[in-house]
Motif scaffolding. Sequence first.
Motif, PDB file in Angstrom:
ATOM      1  N   UNK A  65     -41.046 -52.286  -6.763  1.00 43.32           N
ATOM      2  CA  UNK A  65     -39.898 -51.400  -6.826  1.00 43.32           C
ATOM      3  C   UNK A  65     -40.240 -49.937  -6.576  1.00 43.32           C
ATOM      4  N   UNK A  66     -41.345 -49.472  -7.124  1.00 38.59           N
ATOM      5  CA  UNK A  66     -41.711 -48.059  -6.982  1.00 38.59           C
ATOM      6  C   UNK A  66     -43.064 -47.921  -6.288  1.00 38.59           C
ATOM      7  N   UNK A  67     -43.137 -46.953  -5.389  1.00 40.74           N
ATOM      8  CA  UNK A  67     -44.407 -46.669  -4.732  1.00 40.74           C
ATOM      9  C   UNK A  67     -45.050 -45.488  -5.446  1.00 40.74           C
ATOM     10  N   UNK A  68     -46.195 -45.758  -6.041  1.00 44.57           N
ATOM     11  CA  UNK A  68     -46.927 -44.738  -6.783  1.00 44.57           C
ATOM     12  C   UNK A  68     -48.358 -44.724  -6.259  1.00 44.57           C
ATOM     13  N   UNK A  69     -48.793 -43.587  -5.761  1.00 46.71           N
ATOM     14  CA  UNK A  69     -50.150 -43.441  -5.210  1.00 46.71           C
ATOM     15  C   UNK A  69     -50.458 -44.522  -4.170  1.00 46.71           C
ATOM     16  N   UNK A  70     -49.536 -44.719  -3.261  1.00 48.31           N
ATOM     17  CA  UNK A  70     -49.686 -45.683  -2.167  1.00 48.31           C
ATOM     18  C   UNK A  70     -49.781 -47.142  -2.622  1.00 48.31           C
ATOM     19  N   UNK A  71     -49.358 -47.436  -3.847  1.00 45.98           N
ATOM     20  CA  UNK A  71     -49.307 -48.807  -4.342  1.00 45.98           C
ATOM     21  C   UNK A  71     -47.902 -49.069  -4.875  1.00 45.98           C
ATOM     22  N   UNK A  72     -47.401 -50.250  -4.612  1.00 45.16           N
ATOM     23  CA  UNK A  72     -46.090 -50.626  -5.131  1.00 45.16           C
ATOM     24  C   UNK A  72     -46.248 -51.269  -6.498  1.00 45.16           C
ATOM     25  N   UNK A  73     -45.340 -50.908  -7.410  1.00 46.14           N
ATOM     26  CA  UNK A  73     -45.380 -51.436  -8.773  1.00 46.14           C
ATOM     27  C   UNK A  73     -44.061 -52.115  -9.110  1.00 46.14           C
ATOM     28  N   UNK A  74     -44.170 -53.168  -9.901  1.00 40.99           N
ATOM     29  CA  UNK A  74     -42.993 -53.877 -10.383  1.00 40.99           C
ATOM     30  C   UNK A  74     -42.402 -53.126 -11.575  1.00 40.99           C
ATOM     31  N   UNK A  75     -41.108 -53.324 -11.769  1.00 48.90           N
ATOM     32  CA  UNK A  75     -40.403 -52.663 -12.861  1.00 48.90           C
ATOM     33  C   UNK A  75     -39.520 -53.677 -13.583  1.00 48.90           C
ATOM     34  N   UNK A  76     -39.645 -53.709 -14.922  1.00 51.07           N
ATOM     35  CA  UNK A  76     -38.806 -54.581 -15.736  1.00 51.07           C
ATOM     36  C   UNK A  76     -37.434 -53.955 -15.968  1.00 51.07           C
ATOM     37  N   UNK A  77     -36.449 -54.813 -16.113  1.00 46.99           N
ATOM     38  CA  UNK A  77     -35.132 -54.426 -16.607  1.00 46.99           C
ATOM     39  C   UNK A  77     -35.046 -54.980 -18.030  1.00 46.99           C
ATOM     40  N   UNK A  78     -34.739 -54.125 -18.981  1.00 45.71           N
ATOM     41  CA  UNK A  78     -34.564 -54.550 -20.375  1.00 45.71           C
ATOM     42  C   UNK A  78     -33.136 -54.258 -20.794  1.00 45.71           C
ATOM     43  N   UNK A  79     -32.535 -55.159 -21.563  1.00 48.44           N
ATOM     44  CA  UNK A  79     -31.160 -54.982 -22.026  1.00 48.44           C
ATOM     45  C   UNK A  79     -31.093 -55.179 -23.532  1.00 48.44           C
ATOM     46  N   UNK A  80     -30.169 -54.454 -24.128  1.00 50.34           N
ATOM     47  CA  UNK A  80     -29.808 -54.640 -25.526  1.00 50.34           C
ATOM     48  C   UNK A  80     -28.285 -54.784 -25.576  1.00 50.34           C
ATOM     49  N   UNK A  81     -27.839 -55.934 -26.026  1.00 54.50           N
ATOM     50  CA  UNK A  81     -26.405 -56.201 -26.130  1.00 54.50           C
ATOM     51  C   UNK A  81     -25.983 -56.027 -27.576  1.00 54.50           C
ATOM     52  N   UNK A  82     -24.888 -55.329 -27.769  1.00 54.47           N
ATOM     53  CA  UNK A  82     -24.388 -55.059 -29.118  1.00 54.47           C
ATOM     54  C   UNK A  82     -24.102 -56.365 -29.842  1.00 54.47           C
ATOM     55  N   UNK A  83     -24.460 -56.411 -31.091  1.00 57.39           N
ATOM     56  CA  UNK A  83     -24.247 -57.621 -31.911  1.00 57.39           C
ATOM     57  C   UNK A  83     -22.901 -57.590 -32.575  1.00 57.39           C
TER      58      UNK A  83
END
Length: 83
Positions: A65-83
């Motif tokens: 997802x992101x290119x940092x210092x000429x390397x691509x890195x994966x990125x997590x999506x985190x969710x919090x759903x109201x209880x």
Amino acid sequence: IGILIKEEKNRQKGYASEALSLALNYCFNFLQINQVFCNILIDNEISIKLFKKFGFEITGCKKQWLKINNHYKDEYILQLIRK
């Protein structure tokens, strides 16, 4: 939602936990939002631990997802759903 403690001298003092707690309280109790999400690089273990402590769950991964210092890195999506 996201949190950045820019100055290293101010990290590991509980500021991020306090800020996240206040923000979530405002989102869920005042704004009545159903859910909150964040995006965190998969190698940012400290941030992942913080958000999981508040109940966030990893619900997806954006590959290269992101290119940092000429390397691509994966990125997590985190969710919090109201209880």
